[in-house]
Design a protein around this motif. Structure first.
Motif, short mmCIF file in Angstrom:
data_model
loop_
_atom_site.label_atom_id
_atom_site.label_comp_id
_atom_site.label_asym_id
_atom_site.label_seq_id
_atom_site.Cartn_x
_atom_site.Cartn_y
_atom_site.Cartn_z
N UNK A 141 39.41 20.46 1.36
CA UNK A 141 37.99 20.41 1.73
C UNK A 141 37.69 21.32 2.92
N UNK A 142 37.83 22.61 2.71
CA UNK A 142 37.59 23.59 3.76
C UNK A 142 36.21 24.20 3.63
N UNK A 143 36.14 25.54 3.65
CA UNK A 143 34.83 26.20 3.61
C UNK A 143 34.19 26.09 2.23
N UNK A 243 24.31 20.67 4.83
CA UNK A 243 24.94 21.11 6.07
C UNK A 243 26.32 20.46 6.15
N UNK A 244 27.32 21.22 6.61
CA UNK A 244 28.67 20.67 6.61
C UNK A 244 29.52 21.30 7.71
N UNK A 245 30.57 20.57 8.09
CA UNK A 245 31.57 21.07 9.04
C UNK A 245 32.94 20.56 8.62
N UNK A 246 33.95 21.40 8.77
CA UNK A 246 35.33 21.03 8.44
C UNK A 246 36.25 21.39 9.59
N UNK A 247 37.30 20.58 9.74
CA UNK A 247 38.34 20.89 10.74
C UNK A 247 39.69 20.71 10.09
N UNK A 271 44.85 25.85 14.12
CA UNK A 271 43.65 25.02 14.16
C UNK A 271 42.48 25.83 13.62
N UNK A 272 41.85 25.33 12.55
CA UNK A 272 40.78 26.06 11.89
C UNK A 272 39.57 25.15 11.76
N UNK A 273 38.39 25.69 12.05
CA UNK A 273 37.17 24.92 11.79
C UNK A 273 36.13 25.81 11.15
N UNK A 274 35.30 25.16 10.34
CA UNK A 274 34.25 25.83 9.59
C UNK A 274 32.93 25.08 9.80
N UNK A 290 30.60 30.02 8.96
CA UNK A 290 31.31 30.55 10.12
C UNK A 290 32.70 29.92 10.13
N UNK A 291 33.72 30.73 10.40
CA UNK A 291 35.10 30.24 10.44
C UNK A 291 35.76 30.70 11.73
N UNK A 292 36.64 29.86 12.25
CA UNK A 292 37.38 30.21 13.46
C UNK A 292 38.78 29.60 13.36
N UNK A 293 39.80 30.43 13.57
CA UNK A 293 41.18 29.94 13.52
C UNK A 293 41.92 30.38 14.77
#
Length: 395
Positions: A141-143, A243-247, A271-274, A290-293
């Protein structure tokens, strides 16, 4: 075609013949694009069999050679089996990838993924009407763009954000919960998985992967699960928004892109969040991600004698924005902008992409022709263009 693929294809053909030759035990009310479906006479199980492929032409101008370089290929070729077993509360999905792009490389020296045929193999048990336990291998359950099926994309293929940072598939457990407060839909998803990607047969080489995702649909459900479908095929008559967010925390990750890429000589915590959103209304659709790792201990694991990077995890950030409008004639015009900014330490090249797409949906996403042209601006290199034309056929 190797022996494994031949065996898979023969098994699929025999299953189809079995379905057609057991009419007394089956119920088949399917339509184009929905596969072949049958149910046992005692209703103890069901099976739906589907197949699809994508034929892709890809070409582009190489600024170094000044030549036009192109190719035709089968981008994807899939077999899918799903249904219920024993009880309608226990459903399953099996999806196999048969093209070289699905299972590995056609370069003789690159064979580490050459037999990676199994994409999905997952059982889903409805513990309650709103709580489901998944066991097996499936998309994490990522981006949002990664979870959208490759059959249902708005463009020829997914964005650069997805290719750099998506969580892909992994084997383990997932819990999916959904409930409503008035018309507002709330979803919570959590997973525990191996952390090394699909169809890995060796012992776990690092730690495990932990993923959580939260979604809110303040304006109610999309038609036909449209929050995970590219383009507004259903032509929503009232505005819809998700709207959603994942970590994701991948402990002691062993591969350069967590679940994807080469295995490296050292492990790192990743550590990755979307954050992402989908909006649709009367043929117009828009999606943003938006993605950040990060690797807290540093992404680089091996340097040469001169300090150059030889092995590194892919870290950094990316932004993807896209929108399109589906005309009454089922032609669609769409645009996409993607920005990829790697961590400076990795010495990877930053990149911006500008894409214009034109698609014709003949039978929704089951029979369509899509094209796009992309301007690629990569740090330290001349700009280049890429043109793609693809047909999707799903039965």
């Amino acid at each position: 075609m190797n022996q494994k693929l031949t065996g898979v294809c023969l098994a699929f053909l025999f299953a189809c013949l079995f379905a057609f030759n057991t009419h007394a035990q089956t119920t088949n009310n399917t339509t184009f694009g929905k596969g072949l479906r049958f149910v046992a006479a005692d209703s103890s199980f069901s099976m739906q069999l589907g197949t699809r492929f994508q034929l892709l032409y890809q070409g582009g101008h190489d600024p170094n050679t000044k030549n036009w370089e192109d190719r035709f290929l089968i981008r994807r070729a899939r077999l899918k089996f799903d249904g219920f077993a024993f009880s309608p509360r226990l459903v399953y999905k099996i999806e196999l990838g048969l093209s070289n792009s699905d299972i590995g490389s056609d370069v003789p020296d690159v064979t580490n993924n050459a037999d990676n045929i199994i994409l999905d193999a997952v059982a889903k048990w409805a513990l309650t009407p709103n709580l489901h336990l998944w066991v097996g291998q499936a998309k994490l359950p990522g981006n949002r763009e990664r979870v959208i099926s490759s059959q249902k994309l708005q463009f020829v293929d997914r964005s650069l954000l997805n290719s750099r940072f998506n969580l892909d598939r992994d084997a383990g457990l997932q819990l999916h919960h959904e409930h409503k407060v008035g018309q507002v839909v709330l979803r919570e998803i959590g997973s525990l998985s191996m952390g090394e990607g699909r169809d890995i047969t060796v012992n776990n080489s690092g730690g495990y992967d932990y993923t959580g995702r939260f979604e809110i649909l303040p304006l109610g459900d999309f038609k036909g699960g449209g929050d995970y479908v590219g383009s507004d095929i259903e032509r929503e008559q009232t505005p819809k928004l998700s709207l959603a967010a994942s970590y994701d925390f991948n402990a002691n990750a062993a591969r350069e892109q967590a679940q994807l890429g080469d295995f490296l000589s050292e492990t790192r915590d990743l550590r990755t969040w979307f954050v992402d959103a989908m909006f649709k209304y009367r043929g117009f659709s828009a999606m943003g991600e938006y993605a950040n790792r990060k690797a807290p201990d540093g992404p680089v694991v091996l340097r040469d004698e001169r300090g150059g990077v030889e092995e590194t995890f892919v870290t950094g950030s990316a932004l993807n924005l896209q929108a399109g409008y589906l005309l009454p004639s089922n032609w669609e015009v769409a645009g996409r902008y993607t920005d990829y900014t790697p961590t400076t330490e990795t010495r990877l090249r930053a990149q911006d992409q500008y894409t214009l797409g034109i698609s014709k949906y003949i039978v929704g996403h089951s029979l369509k022709v899509q094209s796009d042209v992309t301007l690629i601006q990569e740090a330290g290199r001349d700009d280049r263009t890429q043109f793609r034309l693809q047909m999707e056929l799903a039965l």
